[in-house]
Scaffold this active site. Structure first.
Site, PDB file in Angstrom:
ATOM      1  N   HIS A 374       0.592  -1.019   0.299  1.00  0.00           N
ATOM      2  CA  HIS A 374       0.287  -0.200  -0.343  1.00  0.00           C
ATOM      3  C   HIS A 374       0.502   1.333   0.088  1.00  0.00           C
ATOM      4  O   HIS A 374       0.295   2.646  -0.673  1.00  0.00           O
ATOM      5  CB  HIS A 374      -1.230  -0.375   1.616  1.00  0.00           C
ATOM      6  CG  HIS A 374      -2.369   0.742   0.895  1.00  0.00           C
ATOM      7  ND1 HIS A 374      -2.350   1.305   0.242  1.00  0.00           N
ATOM      8  CD2 HIS A 374      -3.137   0.776   1.744  1.00  0.00           C
ATOM      9  CE1 HIS A 374      -3.489   1.914  -0.141  1.00  0.00           C
ATOM     10  NE2 HIS A 374      -4.368   1.273   1.337  1.00  0.00           N
ATOM     11  N   ASP A 378      -2.433   2.264  -4.371  1.00  0.00           N
ATOM     12  CA  ASP A 378      -3.185   2.281  -3.089  1.00  0.00           C
ATOM     13  C   ASP A 378      -4.025   1.450  -3.836  1.00  0.00           C
ATOM     14  O   ASP A 378      -4.152   1.027  -4.887  1.00  0.00           O
ATOM     15  CB  ASP A 378      -3.889   4.072  -4.462  1.00  0.00           C
ATOM     16  CG  ASP A 378      -3.181   5.285  -3.448  1.00  0.00           C
ATOM     17  OD1 ASP A 378      -1.551   4.994  -2.698  1.00  0.00           O
ATOM     18  OD2 ASP A 378      -2.415   6.451  -4.722  1.00  0.00           O
TER      19      ASP A 378
END
Length: 411
Positions: A374, A378
């Site tokens: 992450h 995204d």
């Protein structure tokens, strides 16, 4: 002349290996290029060939960690090759032993009257012993209520093993050292969990369209391409390379405070080998045909199975596909293969009822999981990527085969 055999460098950045198995014994005569040992690096298991013919003297034990360039054995190249033929000595056949005369029949002595039986405390009766054996209970753990403390059938029927008390079953254990490869895999998996912001997103795929294409063309594909099977991995690889080109952040890596993006798709394919999990790389998979993907995966899988996989085969890779479905896994959260930023997990195919145009139908369904870092990917990119994979798999003729399956399969 005494030749010192040193550990060769199995690849860049590898400074140490472990002697996994000696394939010869100390004092054996070895031929040049004969495999004399298997050595584990942190990336693969490799064979160590003899550099000359002669008598070998081992200088390291199995399990020893040795540095690249360290002497592990000596070969006496002046030693003569031992003769393979050994003169057999004729052995005289043993003479037949004289036949023994049958013993004369003697009258059995009359039995003396049996003394009255006495039992030690805790001795079970035959019926009680049978019951206790079935319950796996030691008779010494019971207090018998019979004469002299004898354990009766009733005692055995009422006996129950104590909670947490061993009852005579096998409680052995064995301690073995992990191979260097397994230790490195463990280290990398823990690092991936600790050093990345790993998150997993899921989706499901209706495998009916792929099954229809495979059922229609798999025999012709096998006949045309020399026995090569049309499997699921080529469809998944093509769907992944298409999705990576749509969402290039998933095909990127973090290096310090910089992002490295790739304009090619080197797909790592997790396969199970005799030494554990191997992740060989299919290079430039975006340029391969279905036949090319299947042929390359088969080649790499055979090398992994036979222990012939090399460090170069597993170096690099921009994205990984792991197929836990072959072992029966329904759902999992695959762990990222660092320094990559994403891994796709395939799972088993199960027929399930789903809603299609307002009607309940049964279709072969597969759960897919994308684990991603992450820090660089995204939610929009990760979910979009997985949806793109799903779209490619559920509409392969249009999105992966340009509406011409026969041409795409080179039939």
């Amino acid at each position: 002349m005494i030749l010192e055999m040193k550990v060769p460098s199995p690849g860049e950045s590898i400074t140490e290996v472990e002697i996994a198995t000696w394939l010869v014994k100390d004092g054996d005569y070895v031929e040049k290029d004969q495999a004399i040992a298997e050595v584990d690096s942190d990336k693969a298991t490799l064979e160590l060939p003899a550099e000359a013919s002669g008598i070998i003297t081992l200088k390291a034990e199995e399990g020893d960690a040795v540095k690249v360039g360290q002497v592990v054995c000596l070969i006496d190249t002046d030693a003569a090759k031992p003769s393979g033929s050994v003169e057999s000595q004729k052995s005289e056949s043993p003479k037949e032993a004289p036949k023994a005369e049958a013993p004369k029949k003697e009258e059995a002595p009359k039995a003396a009257p049996a003394p009255a039986a006495t039992y030690a405390s805790g001795t079970p009766s035959p019926a009680a012993k049978k019951i206790l054996d079935e319950k796996n209970i030691s008779p010494e753990s019971l207090t018998g209520t019979g004469k002299g403390g004898r354990v009766t059938k009733e005692d055995a029927v009422n006996a129950t093993p104590s909670m947490g008390t061993p009852t005579g079953g096998n409680r052995g254990s064995e301690r073995t050292k992990l191979s260097m490869l397994r230790r490195k895999v463990a280290e990398r998996l823990v690092a991936a969990k600790n050093e990345t912001a790993m998150l997993t997103t899921f989706n499901e795929v209706n495998m009916t369209p792929i099954n229809k294409i495979r059922n229609e063309y798999k025999d012709a594909f096998k006949a045309k391409h020399g026995g090569l099977s049309l499997g699921y991995m080529s469809f998944f690889t093509k769907a992944v390379t298409r999705a990576l080109q749509l969402y290039p952040d998933v095909n990127s890596m973090i290096d310090g405070d910089q992002k490295i993006s790739y304009n090619f798709c080197d797909i790592s394919v997790a396969v199970s080998g005799p030494k554990g999990l191997m992740v060989p790389v299919v290079r430039n998979a975006e340029n391969l045909t279905f036949r090319g993907v299947e042929a390359e995966i088969k080649r790499l899988a055979i090398k992994a199975r036979d222990g012939q996989i090399t460090v170069d085969d597993m170096t690099g890779g921009t994205f990984t596909i792991s197929n836990g479905g072959v072992f029966g896994s329904m759902l999992s959260t695959p762990i990222i293969n660092p320094p990559q930023s994403g891994i796709l997990g395939m799972h088993n195919i199960i027929e399930r009822p789903i809603a299609v145009n307002g009607q309940v139908e049964i279709h072969p369904m597969m759960y897919v999981a994308l684990s991603y870092d992450h820090r660089i990917i995204d939610g929009r990119e990760s979910v979009g990527f997985l949806v793109a994979v799903k779209e490619g798999l559920e509409n392969p003729a249009e999105l992966l085969m340009d509406n011409n399956p026969k041409k795409a399969l080179e039939l």
